[in-house]
Scaffold this active site. Structure first.
Site, PDB file in Angstrom:
ATOM      1  N   SER A   1       0.818  -1.214   0.000  1.00 29.39           N
ATOM      2  CA  SER A   1       0.000   0.000   0.000  1.00 29.39           C
ATOM      3  C   SER A   1       0.853   1.266   0.000  1.00 29.39           C
ATOM      4  O   SER A   1       2.050   1.236   0.321  1.00 29.39           O
ATOM      5  CB  SER A   1      -0.914   0.021   1.225  1.00 29.39           C
ATOM      6  OG  SER A   1      -1.660  -1.161   1.306  1.00 29.39           O
TER       7      SER A   1
HETATM    8  N1  SAH Z   1      -0.809  -5.244   3.887  1.00 34.76           N
HETATM    9  C1  SAH Z   1      -0.087  -5.501   2.650  1.00 34.76           C
HETATM   10  C2  SAH Z   1      -0.813  -5.047   1.403  1.00 34.76           C
HETATM   11  C3  SAH Z   1      -1.871  -5.987   1.078  1.00 34.76           C
HETATM   12  S1  SAH Z   1      -2.659  -5.936  -0.494  1.00 34.76           S
HETATM   13  C4  SAH Z   1       1.324  -4.925   2.699  1.00 34.76           C
HETATM   14  O1  SAH Z   1       1.670  -4.261   3.679  1.00 34.76           O
HETATM   15  O2  SAH Z   1       2.072  -5.172   1.760  1.00 34.76           O
HETATM   16  C5  SAH Z   1      -4.005  -7.014  -0.057  1.00 34.76           C
HETATM   17  C6  SAH Z   1      -3.624  -8.456   0.172  1.00 34.76           C
HETATM   18  O3  SAH Z   1      -4.775  -9.140   0.642  1.00 34.76           O
HETATM   19  C7  SAH Z   1      -3.181  -9.182  -1.086  1.00 34.76           C
HETATM   20  O4  SAH Z   1      -1.913  -9.729  -0.852  1.00 34.76           O
HETATM   21  C8  SAH Z   1      -4.237 -10.276  -1.245  1.00 34.76           C
HETATM   22  O5  SAH Z   1      -3.713 -11.472  -1.785  1.00 34.76           O
HETATM   23  C9  SAH Z   1      -4.705 -10.474   0.176  1.00 34.76           C
HETATM   24  N2  SAH Z   1      -6.024 -11.096   0.339  1.00 34.76           N
HETATM   25  C10 SAH Z   1      -7.095 -10.979  -0.483  1.00 34.76           C
HETATM   26  N3  SAH Z   1      -8.142 -11.665   0.011  1.00 34.76           N
HETATM   27  C11 SAH Z   1      -7.738 -12.236   1.174  1.00 34.76           C
HETATM   28  C12 SAH Z   1      -8.382 -13.068   2.145  1.00 34.76           C
HETATM   29  N4  SAH Z   1      -9.655 -13.453   2.008  1.00 34.76           N
HETATM   30  N5  SAH Z   1      -7.671 -13.468   3.235  1.00 34.76           N
HETATM   31  C13 SAH Z   1      -6.357 -13.086   3.373  1.00 34.76           C
HETATM   32  N6  SAH Z   1      -5.708 -12.298   2.471  1.00 34.76           N
HETATM   33  C14 SAH Z   1      -6.378 -11.881   1.387  1.00 34.76           C
END
Ligand code: SAH
Length: 200
Positions: free
Chosen positions: A56
């Site tokens: 992000s």
């Molecule tokens: N917090 C992260 C950014 C995350 S982007 C950082 O600091 O880099 C959102 C993430 O959520 C993606 O990696 C995606 O694969 C994950 N995601 C999507 N649906 C999900 C679910 N149901 N449970 C866990 N993770 C999920």
């Protein structure tokens, strides 16, 4: 931009919580981006980490960390580990508290674990699973870093008393909603953001 310049920029954009700014200085964003983006690690925008996921934007991360009102000793659940960056910032602020973070994409679980090692933090548990149903335990803070189409009300029961749930809700763009569990659940709308959607 350098890390120091990024901190300056975050302050200009309204981030004032010293614990958040200190954590961002200490947990180097360079450790969490793909090699090809190393030169952009301190720029204030999201970067692709593959698999339709992003690390992000630093401002968004800092804004969410402030909104979570993190305290030493907090037990925190993050849904959406991605690169592991946000989990490490939380872990740095709450230690000796613990962070559980869940990621649904197998490859990203490996990526995050490798990145987390570089910080030396030991108070993070990465779980490969859909975190949107919770983990069957209670937390002080719960944060989604992927967008939910609807308010994940099922997670209210996993919040401790005075706990906070922070979640971007919406289909194409999201409202950042903050729920606080007192006698009732109180909701605050913190503004408009854009996140990748949660997957099931
Ligand atoms: N917090 C992260 C950014 C995350 S982007 C950082 O600091 O880099 C959102 C993430 O959520 C993606 O990696 C995606 O694969 C994950 N995601 C999507 N649906 C999900 C679910 N149901 N449970 C866990 N993770 C999920």
């Amino acid at each position: 931009m350098s890390l120091k310049e990024l901190i300056k920029e975050l302050k200009l954009k309204g981030i004032i919580d010293e614990r958040v700014l200190r954590a961002i200085l200490k947990i180097d964003r360079k450790w969490f981006v793909l090699d090809k983006y190393e030169n952009e690690a301190y720029d204030d925008y999201p970067l692709s980490i593959g698999f339709n996921a992003t690390i992000s934007q630093p401002f968004t991360v800092a804004f969410m960390l402030e909104a979570l009102e993190l305290k030493k000793g907090d037990k925190v659940l993050e849904i959406g580990t991605g690169s592991g960056y946000n989990a490490c910032l939380i872990a740095e602020i709450v230690k000796p508290g613990i962070v559980y973070t869940t990621e649904i994409v197998h490859e990203l679980v490996g990526f995050a674990k490798e990145n987390i090692k570089k910080t030396g933090l030991k108070n993070i548990k990465v779980l490969e699973k859909d975190g949107s149903e919770g983990l069957g335990m209670k937390f002080d803070k719960i944060v989604f870093t992927a967008a939910c189409e609807e308010i994940p009300k099922n997670l209210f029961k996993n919040l401790k008393k005075n706990g906070i749930l922070l979640v971007p809700v919406g289909r194409f763009s999201q409202r950042m909603l903050k729920f606080k569990k007192n006698k009732k659940i109180e909701m605050e709308d913190l503004g408009s953001f854009i996140f990748v959607p949660i997957r099931h």
